[in-house]
Design a protein around this motif. Sequence first.
Motif, PDB file in Angstrom:
ATOM      1  N   MET A  46      44.233 -68.330  -5.072  1.00 43.33           N
ATOM      2  CA  MET A  46      44.803 -69.066  -5.159  1.00 43.33           C
ATOM      3  C   MET A  46      43.891 -70.073  -3.804  1.00 43.33           C
ATOM      4  N   ALA A  47      42.563 -69.700  -3.591  1.00 40.29           N
ATOM      5  CA  ALA A  47      41.839 -70.179  -2.700  1.00 40.29           C
ATOM      6  C   ALA A  47      41.234 -70.972  -3.832  1.00 40.29           C
ATOM      7  N   ARG A  48      41.136 -70.580  -4.952  1.00 39.25           N
ATOM      8  CA  ARG A  48      40.024 -70.990  -6.168  1.00 39.25           C
ATOM      9  C   ARG A  48      41.048 -72.034  -6.952  1.00 39.25           C
ATOM     10  N   SER A  49      42.317 -72.483  -6.672  1.00 41.82           N
ATOM     11  CA  SER A  49      43.557 -72.827  -7.894  1.00 41.82           C
ATOM     12  C   SER A  49      44.668 -73.439  -6.898  1.00 41.82           C
ATOM     13  N   LYS A  50      44.033 -74.758  -6.646  1.00 42.29           N
ATOM     14  CA  LYS A  50      45.431 -76.276  -5.933  1.00 42.29           C
ATOM     15  C   LYS A  50      46.781 -75.480  -6.616  1.00 42.29           C
ATOM     16  N   THR A  51      46.168 -76.057  -8.209  1.00 37.41           N
ATOM     17  CA  THR A  51      47.417 -75.040  -9.442  1.00 37.41           C
ATOM     18  C   THR A  51      48.590 -73.937  -8.836  1.00 37.41           C
ATOM     19  N   LEU A  52      47.496 -73.139  -9.355  1.00 45.78           N
ATOM     20  CA  LEU A  52      47.936 -72.043  -9.018  1.00 45.78           C
ATOM     21  C   LEU A  52      48.645 -71.874  -7.356  1.00 45.78           C
ATOM     22  N   THR A  53      48.388 -72.481  -5.972  1.00 46.10           N
ATOM     23  CA  THR A  53      48.689 -72.502  -4.636  1.00 46.10           C
ATOM     24  C   THR A  53      49.878 -73.446  -4.598  1.00 46.10           C
ATOM     25  N   ILE A  54      50.331 -73.919  -5.535  1.00 45.64           N
ATOM     26  CA  ILE A  54      51.231 -74.921  -5.304  1.00 45.64           C
ATOM     27  C   ILE A  54      52.802 -74.525  -6.552  1.00 45.64           C
ATOM     28  N   MET A  55      52.499 -73.879  -7.083  1.00 45.49           N
ATOM     29  CA  MET A  55      53.587 -73.504  -8.366  1.00 45.49           C
ATOM     30  C   MET A  55      53.588 -72.078  -7.589  1.00 45.49           C
ATOM     31  N   VAL A  56      53.048 -71.260  -6.401  1.00 46.93           N
ATOM     32  CA  VAL A  56      53.406 -70.057  -5.326  1.00 46.93           C
ATOM     33  C   VAL A  56      53.765 -71.109  -4.483  1.00 46.93           C
ATOM     34  N   VAL A  57      53.954 -71.972  -3.778  1.00 52.27           N
ATOM     35  CA  VAL A  57      54.707 -71.796  -2.973  1.00 52.27           C
ATOM     36  C   VAL A  57      56.166 -72.784  -3.209  1.00 52.27           C
ATOM     37  N   VAL A  58      55.759 -73.847  -4.915  1.00 54.67           N
ATOM     38  CA  VAL A  58      57.215 -73.741  -4.916  1.00 54.67           C
ATOM     39  C   VAL A  58      57.967 -72.186  -5.438  1.00 54.67           C
ATOM     40  N   GLY A  59      57.459 -71.153  -5.735  1.00 59.08           N
ATOM     41  CA  GLY A  59      58.248 -70.195  -6.164  1.00 59.08           C
ATOM     42  C   GLY A  59      58.530 -69.262  -5.113  1.00 59.08           C
ATOM     43  N   VAL A  60      58.183 -69.878  -3.886  1.00 60.68           N
ATOM     44  CA  VAL A  60      58.558 -68.992  -2.567  1.00 60.68           C
ATOM     45  C   VAL A  60      59.720 -69.707  -2.797  1.00 60.68           C
TER      46      VAL A  60
END
Length: 75
Positions: A46-60
Motif C-alpha cells: 500500500m505504501a508503494r501503490s495509491k490504487t491499492l490504498t484506495i481499494m483497501v480504504v473503500v473495501g474497509v
Amino acid sequence: MNTRDKQVNPKMGAKPKAKITTVDSGSSTLTDLFAMQTEVALLQSMARSKTLTIMVVVGVLGFAGFILFLYKMAG
C-alpha cells in the motif's frame, strides 16, 4: 590477411552458477518473523501503490457500512 570464416564457438564453462541457499531453523530473527506477516506485506504494498490504498480504504468502509447495516436491521 586471413579470409577464412570465423565460427562462434559456445563457451562450455560460462554457465551461470546458481546460488545455493539453505534455510536454518534457528536463523530467523524476530524482525524476519514480523516481516513475514501478511499485514506487513499489505502495508508495504500500500505504501508503494495509491490504487491499492484506495481499494483497501473503500473495501474497509464498505465492510464497516455493511456491518452497521446489519446491526441496525437486527436492533
